[in-house]
Structure formats: C-alpha cells, structure tokens
Design a protein around this motif. Structure first.
Motif, PDB file in Angstrom:
ATOM      1  N   THR A 106      37.971 -29.907  12.543  1.00 52.95           N
ATOM      2  CA  THR A 106      38.439 -28.565  12.217  1.00 52.95           C
ATOM      3  C   THR A 106      37.927 -27.580  13.253  1.00 52.95           C
ATOM      4  O   THR A 106      36.910 -27.828  13.913  1.00 52.95           O
ATOM      5  N   ARG A 164      42.710 -27.923  10.538  1.00 57.13           N
ATOM      6  CA  ARG A 164      41.865 -28.984  10.003  1.00 57.13           C
ATOM      7  C   ARG A 164      42.731 -30.217   9.794  1.00 57.13           C
ATOM      8  O   ARG A 164      43.865 -30.115   9.309  1.00 57.13           O
ATOM      9  N   TRP A 195      33.340 -31.635  13.474  1.00 56.08           N
ATOM     10  CA  TRP A 195      34.065 -32.842  13.073  1.00 56.08           C
ATOM     11  C   TRP A 195      33.085 -33.796  12.400  1.00 56.08           C
ATOM     12  O   TRP A 195      31.872 -33.645  12.491  1.00 56.08           O
ATOM     13  N   ASP A 252      42.410 -34.126   8.119  1.00 55.81           N
ATOM     14  CA  ASP A 252      41.652 -35.129   7.358  1.00 55.81           C
ATOM     15  C   ASP A 252      42.445 -36.423   7.313  1.00 55.81           C
ATOM     16  O   ASP A 252      43.673 -36.407   7.101  1.00 55.81           O
ATOM     17  N   PRO A 264      40.697 -24.797   6.715  1.00 57.03           N
ATOM     18  CA  PRO A 264      40.347 -24.879   8.136  1.00 57.03           C
ATOM     19  C   PRO A 264      39.267 -23.860   8.476  1.00 57.03           C
ATOM     20  O   PRO A 264      39.207 -22.774   7.911  1.00 57.03           O
ATOM     21  N   TYR A 307      37.388 -36.162   9.692  1.00 56.83           N
ATOM     22  CA  TYR A 307      37.953 -34.816   9.703  1.00 56.83           C
ATOM     23  C   TYR A 307      37.581 -34.137  11.016  1.00 56.83           C
ATOM     24  O   TYR A 307      36.588 -34.476  11.675  1.00 56.83           O
ATOM     25  N   ASP A 309      30.944 -28.388   6.325  1.00 51.99           N
ATOM     26  CA  ASP A 309      32.295 -27.940   6.056  1.00 51.99           C
ATOM     27  C   ASP A 309      32.361 -26.491   5.624  1.00 51.99           C
ATOM     28  O   ASP A 309      33.307 -26.057   4.994  1.00 51.99           O
TER      29      ASP A 309
END
Length: 793
Positions: A264, A275, A245, A277, A239, A262, A105
């Motif tokens: 993004t 993004r 993902w 979620d 984002p 998720y 992330d």
C-alpha cells in the motif's frame, strides 16, 4: 433494465470437463495477484528513495510539500468552510515511518484508525458514526490483532470471539459460511454490501480484513431484507498514504499452506492511494476434504476536493470438497465405532466458485452538517457443485441393518448476479438542545439467479462401520429429474427498493435515543424453464415451464432504542426492532415464492466500563419471535421441500474485554438461550421442539500474556477454550450432535518487522462436531499445529 438470461448446456459431463477451465482460471487468479504485487515496483511514487546503509532500519520517506494554490476569490460561508476542510485534509501529514513499523497497517483511512478502547470505537455498520458507548443495541467488534494472535484465517473461526454466534443451522452444507446469531440466521456483508443469495454462499477469508463487526438482532431498518439473527460486516483496510508492504506464510497440519501479501502507498497522482491484498491457500484437509483459494483485491482511494472516491475489486476462485453426510446418524447421534476419517459422501464431490465484485463509493462532504454517500456494487458468482443430499428419511437416505441405502448425488450449476446502489445523505443538526445525526437513504437492489439441479441415485454402502462409497466417477451415474429426484431449471429475478431514515439523537450528554424506519418494496419473479413432476406451490398449484410466478410485498421495518448513562461507566439500554426477510433465494423456491419472514425483538442490556475503559462488560437479555420461517425437509417422495413455521427465542448473553495489565489481555463471552418452534401447520408434531442448530449454551475464552526473555521484548503466549452445547439436526429433534469443549494455545514473538507464532488447535484432540446437518454431523478438525511467519516494512 434489460435482463440477459444465461444459456447453459445441461449435463454432468459438461460440468466435469469444465473443471479444467476452472483450474486454469484459478491459476490465472494466482498469476494476476503476483502481477499486481510486481506492478507496484513500477509506480514512481514519492517514496522511492531508499538506502542500504542500515539494512535493519525502515526506508526513509521523502514528503513533497503541497504546492501553493493560486489565490481564490471570496466565496460564500459554506464554500469557505468547505475550503477549510480541504486544506485541513490536504495538510494532514502521513504518519512517520517508525510509527508505521509499529502498527503496519495504520494509514489515514477511517477503517485503519478505528482502534482504541472498545466502547470508543464507531462501527461502520451503524452508518451514523456513533460510538459503541452511545448505541442502544448490542454491537461487537473483533479486531485484527486478536485474529492474528489466534492464527485465524477464516471468518468461520473468527466469530467465536463474539457472544451469541455459532456455525450451522438450516441448510448448512459445510462448504460455505452459514451462521446463527441468537439462534437465528445471519447475513454476511463486506464493507456494507450484502453477499447476495444467502443460501449457497461463500466461505470468507481474512484477506485484507481490518476488523469484523457484528450487529445482534434484526437490522432491516438499516439494511432492508435480512435475516433476524443479525448482520456480520467484514471491514477491509483502507489504502495508506505511507508506503509499506507485508507478507505472511502459514503452514501446518492437514497439508495447509496459506500465503497472504499486501502492499500500500501513494501514487504519483495527488491524493490517490492504493492497496493490493492477495491470498493463496491450499489444504489437503481434515478427513481429506481438500480446498484451494485464490484471491486478489486491489483498492484505490482518491481524495479530490470535498470528495473521497474509493474503488475496490474482489476476485476469487474457490475449490472445496463438500461432505454433506459427515458422520451419519445412528440411534439419534453421529455413528460411533468408526474413525473420524470414515467417509459416507461421494469421493469425487466438489464445490467450485468464481466470484468477482467491483465496488465504487463517493463520500461527498458538502458542508459541515451534510455528507452524501453514493455507493455501488455488482456481484457475480458462478457455482458448480456435486454434493450428496443432506437429509435422512424413511423414503430417502436411511439405514437398513448395517447398510446405508437411498444415497443420492446432486449436480448443481448456479449463476448469481446482484446489483446494489445506495444513496445516503447524512445530516448533523440541532433542534433546541437536542443534537441529531440523521441518516436518510434510498437503496435499489437487482438480483438475477439461474439455477440448474439434477439428481442421481447412488449404490448402497454395504457396511456403515467400514464405509467405502462404491461410486468412482460421475460417468457411470444417471442424473434424472422426476418426482423422486430433486431438480430444477429456474430463472429468478428480484427487484428491491428501499426508503429509510435513522436518527441518532443526543437528548442530553447522558441520554441517547435512536429511531429508525424503512419502507421496502419487493418484486420477485420465478420462471420455471422445465416442468418438474410433483412440484407444486404450498397452495397446491403446479409449477409449469413457461408460466412465471410473481409476488409483490411492501414491508415496513423499524427500530427504537434508548440508552442512559446513569453513572460513569454504567449505561443501561432498551430497544425493540421489527424486521423482514424475503424468502426468495436459490433453495427456498422449490415450492414457489413464499411470504417474507418477519421477526420482532425486545432487548435490554447494560454496558459497563471500568478502570478508564480497560475493562468493558456488555450484557443483554433478548426475546425474539420469528414467523413464516422457511425450513427445508424431505417430503414423502424423498424430495427436498420447504415448510414454514414460527419460532420463539429467549436468552441472555455477556461479553468481556479486559486489559487486566499492560501485558495481560482477556476476552470472554457466554450465551444462554431457549429456542422453540411455536407453530408449524405443515408439521404439527414439531411444535415445542428446538430449531435446527441452536445450542442452549455457548461460551468462549481467549487470553494472552506478553513478556520479555533476557531483556528481549515481544514474546507472547495465549490460550483459550470454546464450549458449545448439543444441537439438533432438524425440528423433529430425532438426531443431534453432542456438546463439546476444545482448547487452543499459542506462543509467538514479534518485533517492528518480523513475527513468528505457533498455534495449536484442539489441543486434546477432542472428537467433536461443528454443526448438525440433516444427514449427519460435520466433524470438527482434530489436533492441529500451524506455524505462521510474518514480515512487514
């Protein structure tokens, strides 16, 4: 501003029938989440090129070079500086795919990159971009990595990683988050925006959450009206400009199944990233307290010249089962001789909520020394609840022989709408050798609450040692509104205006000074739509339908703190802060609008950093006085009423974050405090007693160790313990729940794409209570095992 008043048809049958609609809306949230995920497949972003030659490697990323801009005319110096900032930002390449796999992330947003040594992180709730090492106040950050290790999926379980905080306190009904920090109420924020009504709030999951920030002590100088315990800020991922993902599935004890997803990446519009979620969960629940949660959170960030625009939408549907009685008190403590599955609460109790909040922010980098933040949010919640009364008294719910008598069931239908606008210029400049980061701001909040409550009497439970609640459905009950049945039908409106400034000063490289001041203006109106027999203000004035009551206040909050780095790695600090909290919410207005609560905190501490920030120890001592505290109690008629008292808390705490080796990590915290009621004009016998839910001692520990097996890296084991001292159910100190120690453990394995973990909680199957409610103790979950499987690319 025109205020629309919601019109509802009273009656319990209508609410029960509406549960079908609520269920359908929950399914709609679920379908919407899958639609959002699927929609990404049609985004023709520049990262579509993928190969199938090597299925185990990450998809390659095709990066389009920035288009050449036409030559621009000569501009003033400020414009030239702005152009340089735009060029620097646009030329920052996205991180390569291999790096994304290691830290899935990580993007280019500030929320994603806020990692590293603890004291080098800058919490967003500080609003000045100041690192923890330079803040003369106690702030703790709980990173997502720790929460993943622990298999944590809720804020309620996450906060044990910070010192001085526990679940419970006044009006903690079990179906929403209610926390105490340093023995005082705390307020939850999400990305800098308040939850709104602090009583009857939300449970918070970790859907898309990057970290949790906790400011200990009064924060009104920054946030306006707020409880004196502190501020919990939930921060989401930004984002990313790099497509990736992920998905996770957790399943385990008590019928628990939680799916989180998720995705993004960039869009085809230059500078626009997205993004999405989602979280979908269900559980049969310990003690058969079933729950459902459906969440969708899309977010878009657009970099346009000197502006960073962010839009996010939180949408949730929540179904929970209240357990107001828990295990009822007998002879001063929760009843023994019954199993932890014994139920005294109504079997068809429910607490359903629909929640939606759009937020829009604009960060404008005007010059190198001025940034202007415009932030807007609107929160709407519909709350539909049937729950039992949450107190024991001689005229209300109590025990006669082996029979539980005086039970009642409240039907509650609330609507909460909150608008919040923040305008915050941040200036950076120098005066001589002193460097300043000056936050200035204006905030406007508008809140509308509509509340409807009625109460029904319930049949007795004949044998408290073999309880079987006799009521089978609400159809057989008579919901009433009179002197013996708590009720209301109110329209509440509040406007809050705030003007504030906080200056973070570098007096020297070693000496830091922080000063904050805020002037607030409260305008609150309570409009009773019905006349409730026996309902009076605290001054004895009857509250009559059609006769609004209003109140205006203009409190001034402030804080001063200083920190000095006397040696490398040793930084003592001291501070004092004054705060105010409006006593205007859905629960505290039964007896009219009370004066704001105020608090004054003195704090002193030392921040230690050793071995190049691998070991960080933060210690502090605090003294907090709290006045005009709204406390719910049952009056002589058995009604829920509000009294006001004063409290004093003295304590010390410490938190440790230690990377002992590259493989071994340790987190620990401990708190000791003494909280007493110092003044209670309406309940003189409680003076000298302890407030509800405040333990004298707390301690938590979590440690992990990473290792390889047969040359295969990525294995990890972890273990921890949580200790909390006994707490009292109210200021009479007649009833309490005992102290407890529970242990937790995990084992897991991760590589660049996959992760799997087994978390075992309450490994000794300890019988314990997470909070002391007025009527009984909330039972903590027994031995449970949860398996989580994660995948990302």
């Amino acid at each position: 501003m025109k205020i629309e008043k919601l019109v509802r048809e009273p009656g319990v049958g209508t609410r029960v029938n509406n549960r079908v609609d609520i269920y359908q809306r929950g399914r709609a949230y679920c379908h919407a989440g899958f639609f959002c995920i699927a929609m990404v497949a049609f985004l023709p972003a520049s990262v579509q090129a993928q190969t199938t030659d090597r299925p185990t490697s990450l998809p390659p990323v095709q990066i389009d070079a920035p288009k050449n801009r036409p030559a621009q005319k000569r501009a003033p110096a400020t414009a030239t500086a702005a152009a340089k900032r735009r060029t620097a930002r646009s030329n920052q390449p996205p991180k390569p795919a291999a790096q994304t796999a290691a830290v899935v992330d990580t993007g280019n947003g500030p929320n994603n990159n806020n990692s590293g040594p603890p004291l080098q992180q800058a919490p967003s709730l500080g609003k000045t971009g100041t690192k923890l090492e330079d803040l003369p106040v106690s702030v703790q950050i709980i990173p997502r990595e720790v929460l993943t290790e622990q298999g944590t999926t809720t804020l309620r379980d996450a906060v044990t990683n910070a010192s001085g905080i526990n679940t419970g306190g006044q009006d903690s009904l079990g179906y929403f988050d209610h926390f105490l920090i340093r023995g005082l109420n705390a307020q939850v924020y999400t990305d800098g925006f308040s939850d709104g009504d602090q009583l009857g709030g939300l449970t918070h999951t970790l859907n898309g959450v990057r970290r949790i920030e906790i400011l200990e002590g009064p924060g009104s100088a920054l946030f306006g009206s707020g409880p004196p315990g502190g501020t919990i800020n939930i921060v989401h991922y930004d984002p990313s400009p790099v497509f990736h993902w992920g998905s996770s599935l957790q399943a385990g004890s008590f019928g628990t199944v939680i799916n989180s997803n998720y995705v993004t990446g960039p869009t085809t519009i230059d500078g626009l990233n997205y993004r999405i979620d989602t979280t979908f969960s269900r559980a049969d629940g310990f003690r058969d307290l079933a729950s459902r949660d459906y969440e969708v959170r899309p977010e878009f960030t657009w970099h346009v010249q000197d502006h960073t625009l962010t839009f996010a939408l939180d949408a949730r549907h929540i179904e929970q089962t209240p357990d107001s009685y828990g295990l009822i008190y007998l002879n001063g403590s929760p009843i023994t001789g019954v199993s932890t599955s014994a139920k005294y609460s109504t079997p068809f109790s429910f607490a359903d909520q629909d929640y939606i909040r759009p937020t829009l922010t604009d960060k404008w980098d005007v010059t190198d020394f001025l940034t202007i933040n415009n932030r807007f949010s609107y929160t709407h919640r519909d709350i539909d609840v049937m729950r039992n009364n949450d107190s024991m008294s001689s005229t209300g719910t109590h025990i006669v022989g082996d029979t539980l008598v005086g039970r009642q069931l409240r039907s509650q239908d609330d609507s909460d709408g909150s608008l919040d606008y923040q305008f915050e210029p941040v200036w950076k400049f120098g005066t001589g050798s002193v460097q300043h980061t000056l936050l200035t701001g204006f905030e406007y909040q508008h809140q509308v609450l509509d509340t409807q409550r009625r109460t029904a009497d319930l049949p007795n439970i004949a044998n408290i040692f073999a309880p079987t609640p006799p009521e089978l459905s609400p159809a057989s009950l008579n919901f009433q509104c009179d002197a013996k049945h708590s009720c209301d039908n109110d329209h509440l409106v509040a406007d809050y205006y705030g003007f504030y400034a906080t200056d973070q000063m570098d007096l020297t490289d070693k000496w830091k000074l922080r000063v904050g001041l805020r002037q607030d203006f409260y305008h609150e109106v309570l409009d009773p739509l019905i006349t409730v027999p026996g309902r009076f203000t605290n001054t004895g004035v009857p509250l009559i339908a059609g006769v609004p009551e209003s109140r205006n206040d203009s409190p001034v909050s402030w804080n001063v703190g200083t920190l000095y780095k006397i040696y490398p790695g040793i930084s003592p600090y001291v501070g004092v802060s004054k705060s105010y909290l409006s006593n205007f919410n859905s629960e505290n207005t039964f007896n009219g609008i009370g004066a704001p609560e105020s608090a004054l905190q003195y704090e002193a501490g030392v921040k230690f950093s050793m071995f190049h920030d691998k070991v960080v120890l933060d210690t502090s001592a605090f003294n907090i006085s709290r006045d005009n505290v709204a406390t719910l109690f049952s009056n002589s008629l058995g009604q829920e009423s509000v009294a006001f008292d004063s409290q004093l808390i003295n304590g010390v705490e410490a938190s440790l974050d230690a990377a002992i080796t590259e493989q071994w990590h340790l987190l620990a915290n401990a708190t000791a405090m003494e909280a007493v009621v110092t003044n209670a004009p309406q309940a003189l016998t409680t003076v000298g007693n302890h407030p509800q839910g405040v333990p004298a001692y707390m301690a938590n520990l979590w440690s992990t160790y990473k290792f390889s097996i047969g040359g295969v890296p990525g294995f990890q084991v972890g273990a921890g313990v949580n200790y909390r001292d006994k707490t009292y159910s109210d200021t009479t100190n007649v009833n309490s729940v005992p102290a407890f120690v529970i242990g937790n453990a995990m084992i897991g394995w991760d590589n660049a794409n996959w992760g799997v973990a087994l978390n075992v909680k309450n490994i000794t199957n300890e019988r314990y209570f997470v909070a002391a409610n007025g009527a009984g103790g909330f039972v903590g979950e027994g031995l449970g095992a949860f398996v989580t499987v994660r995948y990302h690319e």
